[in-house]
Design a protein around this motif. Structure first.
Motif, PDB file in Angstrom:
ATOM      1  N   ALA A 115       4.237 -26.846   9.332  1.00  0.00           N
ATOM      2  CA  ALA A 115       4.716 -25.499   9.016  1.00  0.00           C
ATOM      3  C   ALA A 115       4.594 -25.215   7.524  1.00  0.00           C
ATOM      4  N   GLN A 116       4.847 -26.225   6.700  1.00  0.00           N
ATOM      5  CA  GLN A 116       4.770 -26.040   5.251  1.00  0.00           C
ATOM      6  C   GLN A 116       3.348 -25.700   4.808  1.00  0.00           C
ATOM      7  N   SER A 117       2.360 -26.415   5.329  1.00  0.00           N
ATOM      8  CA  SER A 117       0.980 -26.132   4.926  1.00  0.00           C
ATOM      9  C   SER A 117       0.531 -24.758   5.420  1.00  0.00           C
ATOM     10  N   VAL A 118       1.006 -24.348   6.599  1.00  0.00           N
ATOM     11  CA  VAL A 118       0.672 -23.028   7.115  1.00  0.00           C
ATOM     12  C   VAL A 118       1.267 -21.945   6.228  1.00  0.00           C
ATOM     13  N   VAL A 119       2.537 -22.108   5.870  1.00  0.00           N
ATOM     14  CA  VAL A 119       3.205 -21.113   5.027  1.00  0.00           C
ATOM     15  C   VAL A 119       2.527 -21.033   3.667  1.00  0.00           C
ATOM     16  N   GLU A 120       2.184 -22.173   3.076  1.00  0.00           N
ATOM     17  CA  GLU A 120       1.514 -22.169   1.768  1.00  0.00           C
ATOM     18  C   GLU A 120       0.167 -21.451   1.837  1.00  0.00           C
ATOM     19  N   ALA A 121      -0.621 -21.732   2.867  1.00  0.00           N
ATOM     20  CA  ALA A 121      -1.939 -21.112   3.000  1.00  0.00           C
ATOM     21  C   ALA A 121      -1.814 -19.619   3.262  1.00  0.00           C
ATOM     22  N   VAL A 122      -0.871 -19.226   4.101  1.00  0.00           N
ATOM     23  CA  VAL A 122      -0.695 -17.806   4.418  1.00  0.00           C
ATOM     24  C   VAL A 122      -0.164 -17.055   3.200  1.00  0.00           C
ATOM     25  N   MET A 123       0.745 -17.645   2.442  1.00  0.00           N
ATOM     26  CA  MET A 123       1.259 -16.983   1.237  1.00  0.00           C
ATOM     27  C   MET A 123       0.159 -16.831   0.189  1.00  0.00           C
ATOM     28  N   SER A 124      -0.696 -17.830   0.065  1.00  0.00           N
ATOM     29  CA  SER A 124      -1.822 -17.741  -0.860  1.00  0.00           C
ATOM     30  C   SER A 124      -2.777 -16.632  -0.426  1.00  0.00           C
ATOM     31  N   ALA A 125      -3.040 -16.550   0.872  1.00  0.00           N
ATOM     32  CA  ALA A 125      -3.911 -15.493   1.389  1.00  0.00           C
ATOM     33  C   ALA A 125      -3.289 -14.117   1.166  1.00  0.00           C
ATOM     34  N   GLU A 126      -1.977 -14.020   1.358  1.00  0.00           N
ATOM     35  CA  GLU A 126      -1.289 -12.743   1.147  1.00  0.00           C
ATOM     36  C   GLU A 126      -1.367 -12.317  -0.319  1.00  0.00           C
ATOM     37  N   GLN A 127      -1.139 -13.253  -1.224  1.00  0.00           N
ATOM     38  CA  GLN A 127      -1.222 -12.949  -2.648  1.00  0.00           C
ATOM     39  C   GLN A 127      -2.639 -12.522  -3.029  1.00  0.00           C
ATOM     40  N   THR A 128      -3.636 -13.191  -2.467  1.00  0.00           N
ATOM     41  CA  THR A 128      -5.027 -12.839  -2.732  1.00  0.00           C
ATOM     42  C   THR A 128      -5.334 -11.446  -2.217  1.00  0.00           C
ATOM     43  N   LEU A 129      -4.845 -11.119  -1.033  1.00  0.00           N
ATOM     44  CA  LEU A 129      -5.073  -9.798  -0.470  1.00  0.00           C
ATOM     45  C   LEU A 129      -4.397  -8.716  -1.317  1.00  0.00           C
ATOM     46  N   GLN A 130      -3.186  -8.973  -1.779  1.00  0.00           N
ATOM     47  CA  GLN A 130      -2.492  -8.016  -2.646  1.00  0.00           C
ATOM     48  C   GLN A 130      -3.249  -7.815  -3.950  1.00  0.00           C
ATOM     49  N   THR A 131      -3.814  -8.879  -4.501  1.00  0.00           N
ATOM     50  CA  THR A 131      -4.618  -8.772  -5.717  1.00  0.00           C
ATOM     51  C   THR A 131      -5.867  -7.945  -5.465  1.00  0.00           C
ATOM     52  N   ALA A 132      -6.525  -8.170  -4.333  1.00  0.00           N
ATOM     53  CA  ALA A 132      -7.727  -7.411  -3.993  1.00  0.00           C
ATOM     54  C   ALA A 132      -7.412  -5.926  -3.840  1.00  0.00           C
ATOM     55  N   VAL A 133      -6.295  -5.613  -3.215  1.00  0.00           N
ATOM     56  CA  VAL A 133      -5.895  -4.212  -3.048  1.00  0.00           C
ATOM     57  C   VAL A 133      -5.586  -3.586  -4.400  1.00  0.00           C
ATOM     58  N   ALA A 134      -4.930  -4.324  -5.281  1.00  0.00           N
ATOM     59  CA  ALA A 134      -4.617  -3.802  -6.616  1.00  0.00           C
ATOM     60  C   ALA A 134      -5.890  -3.541  -7.415  1.00  0.00           C
ATOM     61  N   ILE A 135      -6.842  -4.451  -7.331  1.00  0.00           N
ATOM     62  CA  ILE A 135      -8.115  -4.261  -8.030  1.00  0.00           C
ATOM     63  C   ILE A 135      -8.838  -3.039  -7.469  1.00  0.00           C
ATOM     64  N   ARG A 136      -8.867  -2.926  -6.151  1.00  0.00           N
ATOM     65  CA  ARG A 136      -9.509  -1.769  -5.528  1.00  0.00           C
ATOM     66  C   ARG A 136      -8.859  -0.467  -5.982  1.00  0.00           C
ATOM     67  N   ASP A 137      -7.524  -0.434  -6.024  1.00  0.00           N
ATOM     68  CA  ASP A 137      -6.821   0.773  -6.456  1.00  0.00           C
ATOM     69  C   ASP A 137      -7.168   1.138  -7.898  1.00  0.00           C
ATOM     70  N   LYS A 138      -7.263   0.138  -8.770  1.00  0.00           N
ATOM     71  CA  LYS A 138      -7.615   0.392 -10.169  1.00  0.00           C
ATOM     72  C   LYS A 138      -9.046   0.897 -10.297  1.00  0.00           C
ATOM     73  N   VAL A 139      -9.958   0.340  -9.516  1.00  0.00           N
ATOM     74  CA  VAL A 139     -11.351   0.786  -9.559  1.00  0.00           C
ATOM     75  C   VAL A 139     -11.460   2.220  -9.067  1.00  0.00           C
ATOM     76  N   VAL A 140     -10.764   2.558  -7.991  1.00  0.00           N
ATOM     77  CA  VAL A 140     -10.791   3.925  -7.470  1.00  0.00           C
ATOM     78  C   VAL A 140     -10.187   4.891  -8.481  1.00  0.00           C
TER      79      VAL A 140
END
Length: 111
Positions: free
Chosen positions: A75-100
């Protein structure tokens, strides 16, 4: 991320890490360079690298979630990987918003 960008602007070296600690291992050429060096990465190349690494992080999170459902991962490795993916997705959305936003600002400029 704002602190990392401020550190990038105040850097005096030839290259600086984009994300501060170099977690993605990408280097940005010094903006004060007058001529591009032979084989230097362009902004498009840099963004392509970042997008590829973001895609890989999200895929890793998805794979960890599937492994967790199948009982192959803790469960710990799943949570760590999913949280990392979530943070990456939030960063991608923020970059996209700034570019737009930058694009819309350019479009509004009077010529």
């Amino acid at each position: 991320m704002i602190e990392s960008l401020a550190a990038l602007a105040s850097s005096s070296g030839k290259t600086a890490s984009i994300f501060g600690s170099g977690e993605f291992g990408l280097a940005l050429p010094d903006v004060r360079q007058t001529a591009p060096a032979a084989g230097a990465a362009t902004f498009g190349d840099l963004m392509s690298q970042v997008a590829g690494q973001m895609r890989d992080t999200v895929k890793t999170g998805e794979a960890a979630a599937i492994s967790g459902i199948q009982g192959k991962a803790s469960a710990q490795s799943v949570v760590e990987a999913v949280m990392s993916a979530e943070q990456t997705l939030q960063t991608a959305v923020a970059i996209r918003d700034k570019v737009v936003a930058a694009y819309l600002e350019i479009v509004r400029m009077a010529i």
